[in-house]
Design a protein around this motif. Structure first.
Motif: not given
Length: 387
Positions: A58-63
């Motif tokens: 989720a944090l990866q998708r959120a940049g």
């Protein structure tokens, strides 16, 4: 160009803030309503371990991978299991090699808030009522006045969600376990022996129907939980929480027979004690889709903390709901699809968390927990090695 719904997110925890960030990146306007008056009004709780396939994804998708690296604690992934005599039954010494880094809840929240534009989170907005607007939209009534109508209201408001009763009659049930939370400040300097006892990560003890869990947090803080399997209200009747000294003394009496080095954990505690009864929704909890409403995180599937899956599922909920809202032409169909997928996805985690809660302080709990810890560590090593 498709029209995006007017969205309200109720709750500014990890699920709600992750969702807000992901929607913002897609140009979808949403407002987060949070009951706290400001970000540091109350402690956010202890440390979390984020998992590659859920929270970290989720944090990866959120940049936010780089921002997370600045607050992640890869050195605090260790596990120790002791008996009541203070003898080590199990230890994972290679604490930095795992793929589940620790992070303090307060630091995670601050990182997520920093990633949102000013005004996206409205503070001091405790929700009082949700009213049907009569046209598929919903109005929110707050202490400071009404807001709405909203096309989509997302309940990210935790265990005792105010949105859930509009979708489901189920209430979280008490697990039989109640935690008494305590803390030890600046342990490395002020209590080095206790810091070594806990180690770089988490330490657990179970014996005679009582348990202890200690977690290393940031800034050399140790957060502890004295755990009892008792009826509702027993802890409140047993301990005088108006007197920290009385709580310490009663904890020492309750844990009579434990090694004196373990009792030193209570003696070293600061004056901040809290009661944490553990509740969970039934495994497989679901509801019929209702246009304009949905739930994520603990509001949808609160489970016991054993296994550390709660926040990870919550953040993955946010990632998946944001993905579908951005990908589907119909936002209502996107929400319905999200719910169907979520219901199936969280069953395994809920079952594992329920197993952990049932095992803890049960008959032959020490042996059962030791076996479960060994299995989990073996599975984690296999995951890390790519087997």
């Amino acid at each position: 160009m498709k029209a995006n719904p007017r969205i309200a997110i109720v709750g500014g925890g990890p699920a709600g803030l992750t969702l807000a960030r992901l929607l913002h990146l897609q140009g979808i306007v949403a407002t987060v309503f949070e009951r706290d008056t400001h970000p540091l009004e109350r402690p956010q709780g202890g440390t979390l371990d984020l998992h590659e396939e859920s929270g970290l994804l989720a944090l990866q998708r959120a940049g936010l991978t780089d921002a997370f690296q600045a607050i992640a604690r890869y050195d605090d992934q260790g596990t120790r299991l002791l008996n009541a005599r203070g003898e080590v039954l199990f230890e994972e010494p290679d604490t930095a090699s795992g793929n589940r880094p620790e992070v303090d809840r307060t630091a995670l929240r601050a990182m997520l808030l920093d990633a949102l534009p000013d005004g996206m989170v409205q503070w001091n907005r405790p929700l009082r009522e949700v009213r049907d607007n009569g046209d598929g939209r919903w109005n929110l009534l707050f202490e400071g006045g009404p807001e709405g109508p909203f096309d989509l209201v997302i309940g990210a408001d935790g265990t005792w969600s105010r949105i859930r009763p509009l979708l489901s009659p189920y209430k979280p049930q008490y697990s039989g376990l109640c935690f008494v939370e305590f803390g030890i400040d600046d342990a490395d300097r002020s209590h080095p022996a206790l810091a070594r006892l806990v180690g770089r990560g988490k330490m657990g003890v179970e014996s005679d129907g009582k348990g202890l869990i200690l977690q290393r947090n940031g800034n050399a803080h140790l957060r502890g939980y004295a755990i009892f399997r008792v009826p509702p209200g027993w802890v409140e009747r047993r301990f005088d929480f108006t007197s920290p000294k009385a709580v310490r003394e009663e904890l020492i009496r309750e844990y009579a027979g434990f090694a004196d080095t373990l009792l030193d954990l209570f003696r070293a505690s600061n004056d901040q004690f809290a009661i944490r009864p553990i509740h969970a929704l039934p495994v497989g909890h679901c509801w019929n889709h209702r246009t304009g409403l949905t739930l994520i995180g603990d509001a949808a599937h609160v489970m016991s903390p054993f296994g550390g899956e709660g926040v990870n599922n919550a953040m993955l909920d946010a990632a998946e709901l944001a993905r579908l809202l951005g990908a589907r032409d119909s936002w209502d169909e996107a929400v319905s699809e999200f719910e169907t997928l979520m219901f199936a996805r969280v069953v395994e985690s809920a079952e594992g968390s329920a197993e952990g809660a049932a095992t803890f302080l049960s008959h032959d709990a020490e042996a059962l927990t030791l076996d479960m810890v060994r299995r989990h560590q073996a599975e984690s090593r296999m995951s890390t090695s790519g087997a």
